[in-house]
Design an enzyme around this catalytic site. Structure first.
Site, PDB file in Angstrom:
ATOM      1  N   SER A 139      74.386  24.692  83.013  1.00  0.00           N
ATOM      2  CA  SER A 139      72.963  24.821  82.691  1.00  0.00           C
ATOM      3  C   SER A 139      72.171  24.919  83.986  1.00  0.00           C
ATOM      4  O   SER A 139      72.646  24.485  85.048  1.00  0.00           O
ATOM      5  CB  SER A 139      72.504  23.570  81.924  1.00  0.00           C
ATOM      6  OG  SER A 139      71.104  23.586  81.734  1.00  0.00           O
ATOM      7  N   TYR A 152      71.738  14.435  80.887  1.00  0.00           N
ATOM      8  CA  TYR A 152      72.163  15.813  80.579  1.00  0.00           C
ATOM      9  C   TYR A 152      72.498  16.551  81.880  1.00  0.00           C
ATOM     10  O   TYR A 152      73.554  17.192  81.989  1.00  0.00           O
ATOM     11  CB  TYR A 152      71.058  16.548  79.816  1.00  0.00           C
ATOM     12  CG  TYR A 152      71.414  17.982  79.444  1.00  0.00           C
ATOM     13  CD1 TYR A 152      72.397  18.250  78.499  1.00  0.00           C
ATOM     14  CD2 TYR A 152      70.756  19.062  80.042  1.00  0.00           C
ATOM     15  CE1 TYR A 152      72.720  19.569  78.162  1.00  0.00           C
ATOM     16  CE2 TYR A 152      71.069  20.372  79.704  1.00  0.00           C
ATOM     17  CZ  TYR A 152      72.053  20.614  78.766  1.00  0.00           C
ATOM     18  OH  TYR A 152      72.372  21.914  78.432  1.00  0.00           O
TER      19      TYR A 152
END
Ligand code: NDP
Length: 245
Positions: A139, A152
């Site tokens: 990501s 995350y």
């Protein structure tokens, strides 16, 4: 040149979003697909839509036995595994002060351990074949940290570190196994639906107003697979043009 045709591609998290879109594009280009996710009803619908050269297997990537069974399905149905796409992931972002331990554990179990179980399951097959390709979804949050993204981001930084380690180890033994890290920005999928911290959700919804469709990621995956075997496309970052983060 079509280096996608007839490749056996296993993909986790194939039931929605980036996974589903990637399945659709790779299948158009002649790949044989093995889809894993927990929502079997969704996988059945995708299988019916594609119609041929597609197997499905209910798979929870937090369970190593189920990940092994997914890879075995590919081997049993199609005789080899050319590509594994470790795509399953979730992003219940929150501020650390909220102490959402269940969500921290879930992200660590799916985003990090799920990827490791996939690598562990597929490497023996790929080593034996002396070819293969492992594509891991990281990501933009695996390149930058912002308030609320700590856990995350931690999982996605880990995905990048693990994939780079894998690249170096396989290059050292000459196994011809390619690796790709794919880091998307805001993509319009179900990913933000699971954010339970409402303060966080508001901020994320603002960023996702400019989200782009998952076909942008599917095309990058297709490109990496399609390149000639001696060329390993190691890393992509793909953001909406207007995303400043
Ligand atoms: P979606 O929520 O649409 O898809 C996530 C997929 O992961 C689903 O198919 C879900 O299937 C699967 N999944 C979740 N938990 C498990 C589990 N325990 N076992 C197996 N499968 C699981 O989101 P995206 O398509 O956006 O996400 C795909 C990947 O892309 C993720 O790794 C995500 O972190 C990454 N990413 C996405 C971005 C975005 O903006 N959308 C940005 C950056 C990275 P099921 O529930 O059926 O099991």
């Amino acid at each position: 040149m079509n280096n996608v045709k007839d490749k056996v591609v296993v993909i986790t998290g194939a039931s929605s979003g980036i996974g589903e879109e990637t399945v659709s594009l790779l299948s158009e280009n002649g790949a044989k697909l093995v889809l894993g996710a927990r929502r079997l009803d969704r996988l059945e619908k995708i299988q019916q839509k594609i119609g041929h050269n597609v197997s499905i297997k209910k798979t929870d990537v937090t369970q190593p036995d189920e990940v092994n069974a997914l890879i075995e399905t590919a081997y049993n149905d199609f005789g080899r595994v050319d590509v594994l796409i470790n795509n399953a992931g979730l992003m219940p972002q929150s501020f650390l002060e909220k102490n959402k331990q269940d969500e921290w554990n879930q992200m660590i179990d799916v985003n990090i351990k799920g990827v490791l179980y996939g690598i562990g399951a597929v490497l023996p097959y790929m080593r034996k074949q002396k070819s293969g390709h492992i594509i891991n979804l990281a990501s933009v949050a695996g390149h930058v940290v912002f308030p609320g993204s700590a856990v995350y981001s931690g999982t996605k930084y880990a995905v990048r570190a693990i994939t780079e380690g894998l690249r170096q180890e396989e290059a050292a033994v000459g196994s011809n196994i390619r690796t790709t890290i794919l880091s998307p920005g805001a993509i319009d999928t179900e990913l933000t639906d699971h954010i339970s911290d409402q303060e966080m959700k508001q901020g994320i919804d603002e960023v996702y107003k400019d989200a782009i469709k998952p076909d942008a990621i599917a095309r990058a995956i297709n490109y990496a697979i399609n390149e000639p075997e001696e060329s390993s496309v190691n890393e992509f970052i793909i953001r909406p043009s207007s995303q400043n983060l």
